[in-house]
Write a protein that holds these residues in place. Structure first.
Motif, PDB file in Angstrom:
ATOM      1  N   GLN A  20      -4.268   7.126   3.640  1.00 17.73           N
ATOM      2  CA  GLN A  20      -3.267   7.109   2.566  1.00 17.73           C
ATOM      3  C   GLN A  20      -3.491   5.927   1.638  1.00 17.73           C
ATOM      4  O   GLN A  20      -3.424   6.056   0.421  1.00 17.73           O
ATOM      5  CB  GLN A  20      -1.862   7.007   3.158  1.00 17.73           C
ATOM      6  CG  GLN A  20      -1.285   8.328   3.579  1.00 17.73           C
ATOM      7  CD  GLN A  20      -0.063   8.155   4.443  1.00 17.73           C
ATOM      8  OE1 GLN A  20       0.303   7.043   4.827  1.00 17.73           O
ATOM      9  NE2 GLN A  20       0.578   9.260   4.767  1.00 17.73           N
ATOM     10  N   SER A  55       0.811  -1.213   0.000  1.00 21.00           N
ATOM     11  CA  SER A  55       0.000   0.000   0.000  1.00 21.00           C
ATOM     12  C   SER A  55       0.847   1.267   0.000  1.00 21.00           C
ATOM     13  O   SER A  55       0.333   2.347  -0.240  1.00 21.00           O
ATOM     14  CB  SER A  55      -0.956   0.001   1.194  1.00 21.00           C
ATOM     15  OG  SER A  55      -0.239   0.053   2.390  1.00 21.00           O
ATOM     16  N   GLU A  89       2.181  10.250  -7.062  1.00 22.12           N
ATOM     17  CA  GLU A  89       0.872  10.539  -7.646  1.00 22.12           C
ATOM     18  C   GLU A  89       0.295   9.320  -8.370  1.00 22.12           C
ATOM     19  O   GLU A  89      -0.866   8.951  -8.188  1.00 22.12           O
ATOM     20  CB  GLU A  89       1.030  11.729  -8.608  1.00 22.12           C
ATOM     21  CG  GLU A  89      -0.256  12.263  -9.173  1.00 22.12           C
ATOM     22  CD  GLU A  89      -1.216  12.728  -8.074  1.00 22.12           C
ATOM     23  OE1 GLU A  89      -2.414  12.653  -8.308  1.00 22.12           O
ATOM     24  OE2 GLU A  89      -0.744  13.138  -6.985  1.00 22.12           O
ATOM     25  N   GLY A 141      -5.871   6.137  -1.044  1.00 20.71           N
ATOM     26  CA  GLY A 141      -5.481   6.944  -2.186  1.00 20.71           C
ATOM     27  C   GLY A 141      -5.876   8.399  -2.072  1.00 20.71           C
ATOM     28  O   GLY A 141      -5.961   9.098  -3.072  1.00 20.71           O
ATOM     29  N   LEU A 142      -6.121   8.883  -0.852  1.00 23.46           N
ATOM     30  CA  LEU A 142      -6.388  10.308  -0.701  1.00 23.46           C
ATOM     31  C   LEU A 142      -5.074  11.072  -0.820  1.00 23.46           C
ATOM     32  O   LEU A 142      -4.022  10.575  -0.444  1.00 23.46           O
ATOM     33  CB  LEU A 142      -7.024  10.576   0.667  1.00 23.46           C
ATOM     34  CG  LEU A 142      -8.538  10.494   0.759  1.00 23.46           C
ATOM     35  CD1 LEU A 142      -9.018   9.098   0.492  1.00 23.46           C
ATOM     36  CD2 LEU A 142      -9.010  10.929   2.132  1.00 23.46           C
ATOM     37  N   SER A 143      -5.137  12.299  -1.349  1.00 27.49           N
ATOM     38  CA  SER A 143      -3.910  13.080  -1.483  1.00 27.49           C
ATOM     39  C   SER A 143      -3.505  13.614  -0.113  1.00 27.49           C
ATOM     40  O   SER A 143      -4.306  13.691   0.804  1.00 27.49           O
ATOM     41  CB  SER A 143      -4.132  14.236  -2.444  1.00 27.49           C
ATOM     42  OG  SER A 143      -5.016  15.158  -1.872  1.00 27.49           O
ATOM     43  N   GLU A 196     -16.848  10.125   1.575  1.00 25.99           N
ATOM     44  CA  GLU A 196     -15.640  10.780   1.067  1.00 25.99           C
ATOM     45  C   GLU A 196     -14.855   9.858   0.129  1.00 25.99           C
ATOM     46  O   GLU A 196     -14.193  10.322  -0.793  1.00 25.99           O
ATOM     47  CB  GLU A 196     -14.794  11.179   2.276  1.00 25.99           C
ATOM     48  CG  GLU A 196     -13.364  11.500   1.997  1.00 25.99           C
ATOM     49  CD  GLU A 196     -12.570  11.456   3.277  1.00 25.99           C
ATOM     50  OE1 GLU A 196     -12.755  12.364   4.088  1.00 25.99           O
ATOM     51  OE2 GLU A 196     -11.777  10.518   3.461  1.00 25.99           O
ATOM     52  N   ARG A 254       1.178   6.215  -7.878  1.00 29.41           N
ATOM     53  CA  ARG A 254       0.963   5.194  -6.859  1.00 29.41           C
ATOM     54  C   ARG A 254      -0.372   5.425  -6.157  1.00 29.41           C
ATOM     55  O   ARG A 254      -1.155   4.510  -5.922  1.00 29.41           O
ATOM     56  CB  ARG A 254       2.121   5.298  -5.859  1.00 29.41           C
ATOM     57  CG  ARG A 254       2.245   4.179  -4.877  1.00 29.41           C
ATOM     58  CD  ARG A 254       2.892   2.974  -5.509  1.00 29.41           C
ATOM     59  NE  ARG A 254       2.933   1.876  -4.576  1.00 29.41           N
ATOM     60  CZ  ARG A 254       3.992   1.557  -3.855  1.00 29.41           C
ATOM     61  NH1 ARG A 254       5.102   2.256  -3.982  1.00 29.41           N
ATOM     62  NH2 ARG A 254       3.965   0.551  -3.017  1.00 29.41           N
ATOM     63  N   ARG A 255      -0.640   6.677  -5.869  1.00 29.43           N
ATOM     64  CA  ARG A 255      -1.875   7.071  -5.201  1.00 29.43           C
ATOM     65  C   ARG A 255      -3.082   6.732  -6.075  1.00 29.43           C
ATOM     66  O   ARG A 255      -4.107   6.241  -5.598  1.00 29.43           O
ATOM     67  CB  ARG A 255      -1.828   8.581  -4.961  1.00 29.43           C
ATOM     68  CG  ARG A 255      -2.885   9.106  -4.056  1.00 29.43           C
ATOM     69  CD  ARG A 255      -2.515  10.504  -3.640  1.00 29.43           C
ATOM     70  NE  ARG A 255      -2.791  11.470  -4.675  1.00 29.43           N
ATOM     71  CZ  ARG A 255      -4.009  11.889  -4.981  1.00 29.43           C
ATOM     72  NH1 ARG A 255      -5.047  11.413  -4.336  1.00 29.43           N
ATOM     73  NH2 ARG A 255      -4.193  12.763  -5.923  1.00 29.43           N
ATOM     74  N   GLU A 256      -2.912   6.953  -7.366  1.00 33.29           N
ATOM     75  CA  GLU A 256      -4.002   6.686  -8.313  1.00 33.29           C
ATOM     76  C   GLU A 256      -4.354   5.194  -8.300  1.00 33.29           C
ATOM     77  O   GLU A 256      -5.518   4.815  -8.295  1.00 33.29           O
ATOM     78  CB  GLU A 256      -3.545   7.145  -9.711  1.00 33.29           C
ATOM     79  CG  GLU A 256      -4.651   7.516 -10.660  1.00 33.29           C
ATOM     80  CD  GLU A 256      -5.629   8.515 -10.073  1.00 33.29           C
ATOM     81  OE1 GLU A 256      -6.800   8.415 -10.419  1.00 33.29           O
ATOM     82  OE2 GLU A 256      -5.216   9.372  -9.249  1.00 33.29           O
ATOM     83  N   ILE A 257      -3.318   4.339  -8.251  1.00 34.32           N
ATOM     84  CA  ILE A 257      -3.558   2.893  -8.204  1.00 34.32           C
ATOM     85  C   ILE A 257      -4.245   2.511  -6.900  1.00 34.32           C
ATOM     86  O   ILE A 257      -5.200   1.741  -6.883  1.00 34.32           O
ATOM     87  CB  ILE A 257      -2.232   2.127  -8.380  1.00 34.32           C
ATOM     88  CG1 ILE A 257      -1.827   2.195  -9.844  1.00 34.32           C
ATOM     89  CG2 ILE A 257      -2.375   0.681  -7.930  1.00 34.32           C
ATOM     90  CD1 ILE A 257      -0.579   1.445 -10.161  1.00 34.32           C
ATOM     91  N   MET A 258      -3.782   3.098  -5.793  1.00 32.21           N
ATOM     92  CA  MET A 258      -4.405   2.778  -4.510  1.00 32.21           C
ATOM     93  C   MET A 258      -5.847   3.253  -4.483  1.00 32.21           C
ATOM     94  O   MET A 258      -6.700   2.658  -3.835  1.00 32.21           O
ATOM     95  CB  MET A 258      -3.639   3.431  -3.354  1.00 32.21           C
ATOM     96  CG  MET A 258      -2.273   2.862  -3.067  1.00 32.21           C
ATOM     97  SD  MET A 258      -2.256   1.077  -2.941  1.00 32.21           S
ATOM     98  CE  MET A 258      -3.289   0.795  -1.531  1.00 32.21           C
ATOM     99  N   ARG A 259      -6.131   4.358  -5.186  1.00 32.87           N
ATOM    100  CA  ARG A 259      -7.486   4.912  -5.152  1.00 32.87           C
ATOM    101  C   ARG A 259      -8.444   4.067  -6.004  1.00 32.87           C
ATOM    102  O   ARG A 259      -9.570   3.837  -5.608  1.00 32.87           O
ATOM    103  CB  ARG A 259      -7.465   6.359  -5.663  1.00 32.87           C
ATOM    104  CG  ARG A 259      -8.802   7.048  -5.597  1.00 32.87           C
ATOM    105  CD  ARG A 259      -8.630   8.530  -5.352  1.00 32.87           C
ATOM    106  NE  ARG A 259      -9.905   9.197  -5.187  1.00 32.87           N
ATOM    107  CZ  ARG A 259     -10.549   9.293  -4.032  1.00 32.87           C
ATOM    108  NH1 ARG A 259     -10.041   8.762  -2.953  1.00 32.87           N
ATOM    109  NH2 ARG A 259     -11.686   9.937  -3.963  1.00 32.87           N
ATOM    110  N   ARG A 260      -7.957   3.611  -7.184  1.00 30.57           N
ATOM    111  CA  ARG A 260      -8.869   2.926  -8.107  1.00 30.57           C
ATOM    112  C   ARG A 260      -8.808   1.411  -7.967  1.00 30.57           C
ATOM    113  O   ARG A 260      -9.830   0.752  -8.062  1.00 30.57           O
ATOM    114  CB  ARG A 260      -8.515   3.252  -9.562  1.00 30.57           C
ATOM    115  CG  ARG A 260      -8.310   4.693  -9.835  1.00 30.57           C
ATOM    116  CD  ARG A 260      -9.551   5.345 -10.386  1.00 30.57           C
ATOM    117  NE  ARG A 260      -9.344   6.765 -10.387  1.00 30.57           N
ATOM    118  CZ  ARG A 260     -10.072   7.627  -9.703  1.00 30.57           C
ATOM    119  NH1 ARG A 260     -11.083   7.213  -8.990  1.00 30.57           N
ATOM    120  NH2 ARG A 260      -9.802   8.910  -9.731  1.00 30.57           N
TER     121      ARG A 260
END
Lengths: 331, 340
Positions: free
Chosen positions: B238, A54, A81, B241-243, A114, A83-89
């Protein structure tokens, strides 16, 4: 192609005694649409693997890997950024302690809403979007088996029971419709009926949505009933991995055998009142790790060669790392 | 919620009652006649008439009389000037509160962002410089700092005035006691000029009072941010995937601020004390200045009243901040008892 492919993941922690390898060349691969179980004792580094996937490791940890890819894309080469996109989707994580993983000052409903990605909400004024978010959230809460959605969504984390919190964390993980769900001991401390509900939910999601699941835990009975394959971790080293049927029938690594033998449910031939087979000793602390194969001092098949780390060998899709595996004649 | 507010009200009333009892006993503890100490009037007959009691009234009925007088604002007169003490307090207390408020505001406006920046990127050069600066600020004694400010900015550079709230030639009539309100209410004066002048007078006292509070606040906010950003729910956020900005604004900041409010409530006492010290250095016509004059002149009724007023103000402010912190913190249970 493997969804998540990790090869030779080494995670070092900076302590007073220098850098310690908490994970030593761990391998893990999750294929599309499978339920993979990650099994090991407490302290074997299961949660560390989850943290490593993660991202966002604290500065006193150092991560190296030969390969760490998500759908062929190198996770280690990505910037924060991407990496964050993968974690988000794509990847969702359910952590061990649900109540600590929820913000204590925000109601559960707000936290869930949220997490709804904006492309699910559709177009409209912000109140319409808010309404849509709420609808998606309530739907999810029902899906994970919480009936009283109004009560739970307006509650703060300290006001709910921990099994409700666990279900809620699963709802939060599912909200972005991920491709991979990493569940770190999701049924811990749950009563049997709730546990079955959760496991059934996982199985259903896996079958209907082709959701891949990395199921981290030590509940062997639950794992053997739902997983397709299993990876066994001992002290930061992956000792064996492969299809669960094969591992159960013919474990090659002494540790896997000991682990399976320690669960009486798998021993149909176990006579009443007979002692359970266990390995001598306990899992070593991080300060006193043996060199080579870390099972060495506890292993009844260990020999001189075991002070060198065994290479990964494979028979079809069954991987093991042992110099003197069971069921072979070379010892 | 109503129950909690009622509990706080109960606490406020009882604490104020204790303060009044204490101020009443001061009448016995100070040298001189009890009646004179309680009213400020020299002759016993006048004092008895002021308190509306007979000459043979006992301790308890005297307290009842004093208590009801205190409630209606009959706080006695100054034994030096003969002015009613209540109106004198009403003139000087707003000046103190005003200075304290601006100092607190400055401390919050500067202290919170600095604390957040330091706490979000710990052990970096920015954190180290903010932490170092706050340690230096924390070690200044207020009275010394105020004098250094006067020496540098008023005497050597002659940038800022060194005493008073506003240029006396401007002749701002006192209506509310708060200088900016008074300037707005006043007619026949150049309001823009008066405003700038009042700001100039305000600058040095505010700065010298707020620096210690600011330093405390920076350190508390940094510590709290550091703790919160390590919590599992931040890591979980985190991994959703939150900024970083979203995480801090939605989950970090609020949780980091929750433990700060009670610290602020404790800081109010320090702040008022510092205000009173600085007032006498800058001849700021507030409670501290007034109380010091009363002490010099051995004006016992004024000392008694001053203590009553300052203690009352501190208690009211502390309880207000306590109530606020209770309102914003959902994890404090409804059945928690109240306390200051």
């Amino acid at each position: 192609m493997a969804l998540l492919d990790i090869k030779n993941l080494t995670l070092e922690i900076d302590t007073d005694n220098g850098w310690i390898k908490a994970l030593d060349k761990a391998n893990l691969s999750v294929r599309e649409g499978e339920i993979q179980a990650l099994v090991g004792e407490s302290g074997s580094g299961k949660s560390l693997i989850v943290r490593a996937i993660s991202g966002g490791l604290p500065p006193q940890m150092r991560l190296t890997a030969d390969r760490m890819t998500w759908r062929g894309a190198n996770l280690l080469a990505m910037n924060a950024e991407q990496r964050r996109e993968i974690m988000r989707r794509d990847i969702a994580v359910v952590y061990q302690d649900p109540l600590a993983s929820l913000d204590p000052s925000v109601t559960l409903g707000e936290q869930l809403e949220e997490s709804v990605p904006y492309e699910f909400v559709g177009k409209g004024w912000f109140w319409e979007k808010q309404k849509e978010r709420k609808r998606i959230a309530i739907e999810l809460v029902h899906k994970v088996g919480i009936k009283d959605h109004a009560g739970v969504m307006s509650a703060y984390p300290h006001q709910i029971a921990s099994d409700i919190g666990q279900k809620f964390m699963i709802a939060m993980a599912l909200v972005s419709q991920p491709a991979l769900l990493i569940a770190d001991d999701p049924t811990r401390g749950m009563e049997a009926t709730t546990k079955v509900q959760i496991l059934k939910l996982f199985k259903r999601l896996n079958q209907t949505k082709r959701l891949s699941i990395l199921f981290v835990g030590h509940d062997l009975l639950a794992i053997s009933s739902m997983s397709d394959s299993m990876t066994v971790l001992y002290c930061g080293q992956t000792v064996e991995s492969g299809p669960i049927k094969q591992l159960q029938k013919r474990p090659l690594h002494p540790y896997t055998k000991a682990l399976l033998d320690s669960a009486p449910s798998f021993r149909a031939d176990l006579p009443p009142k007979s002692p359970l087979v266990t390995l001598p000793g306990t899992i070593p602390t991080l300060q006193h790790l043996p060199i080579g194969c870390r099972l060495g001092p506890r292993c009844h098949r260990a020999q001189k060669t075991c002070v060198q780390t065994p290479a990964v060998r494979k028979i079809h899709d069954h991987f093991y790392s042992c110099h003197y595996p069971l069921h072979t004649n070379n010892s | 919620m109503t129950k909690i507010l009622l509990r706080y009200l109960n606490l406020l009333v009882l604490t104020l009652l204790v303060v009044i009892v204490f101020s009443f006993t001061l009448g016995y503890l100070f040298p001189g006649d009890v009646y004179t100490n309680l009213t400020g009037l020299e002759s016993k007959a006048e004092a008895l008439r002021y308190l509306k009691v007979d000459s043979d009234a006992g301790f308890f009925s005297l307290f009842i009389a004093y208590f009801s007088n205190t409630l209606v604002g009959q706080w006695g007169v100054s034994s030096i000037t003969g002015e009613p003490l209540f109106s004198e307090v009403l003139l000087s207390l707003p000046a103190t509160l005003e200075l304290g408020f601006y100092a607190l505001l400055l401390a919050v406006v500067v202290g919170l962002p600095c604390g957040f920046f330091a706490g979000l990127k710990p052990q970096r050069s920015l954190d180290m410089s903010i932490l170092g600066a706050s340690a230096v600020m924390y070690s200044f004694p207020v009275f010394w700092l105020a004098m250094v400010f006067i020496l540098i900015f008023s005497l050597n550079l002659e940038w800022l005035p060194m005493s008073g709230r506003v240029d006396l030639l401007l002749n701002v009539p006192t209506v509310s006691g708060f200088i900016f309100v008074d300037i707005l209410l006043a007619d026949n004066i150049d309001k823009g000029h008066a405003f700038v002048d009042a700001l100039k007078h305000l600058a040095l006292p505010t700065l010298s009072v707020s620096i210690i509070t600011m330093a405390t606040l920076i350190r508390a906010v940094r510590r709290s941010t550091l703790d919160v950003m390590r919590k599992p729910y931040i890591i979980a956020a985190q991994s959703r995937g939150l900024s970083s900005a979203q995480i801090f604004l939605k989950h970090g900041m609020r949780n980091a601020l929750l433990p700060i409010l009670p610290i602020m409530a404790m800081q109010v006492t320090t702040l008022i004390t510092n205000v009173m010290i600085v007032e006498s250095l800058f001849s700021w016509p507030g409670m501290g200045h007034w109380l010091l004059q009363a002490i010099y002149q051995q004006d016992y009724p004024a000392i008694r009243t001053g203590l009553l007023a300052v203690a009352g103000a501190v208690i009211v402010l502390t309880i207000i901040i306590e109530v606020l912190s209770r309102l914003v913190d959902p994890s404090r249970e409804k059945f928690d008892r109240v306390a200051v």
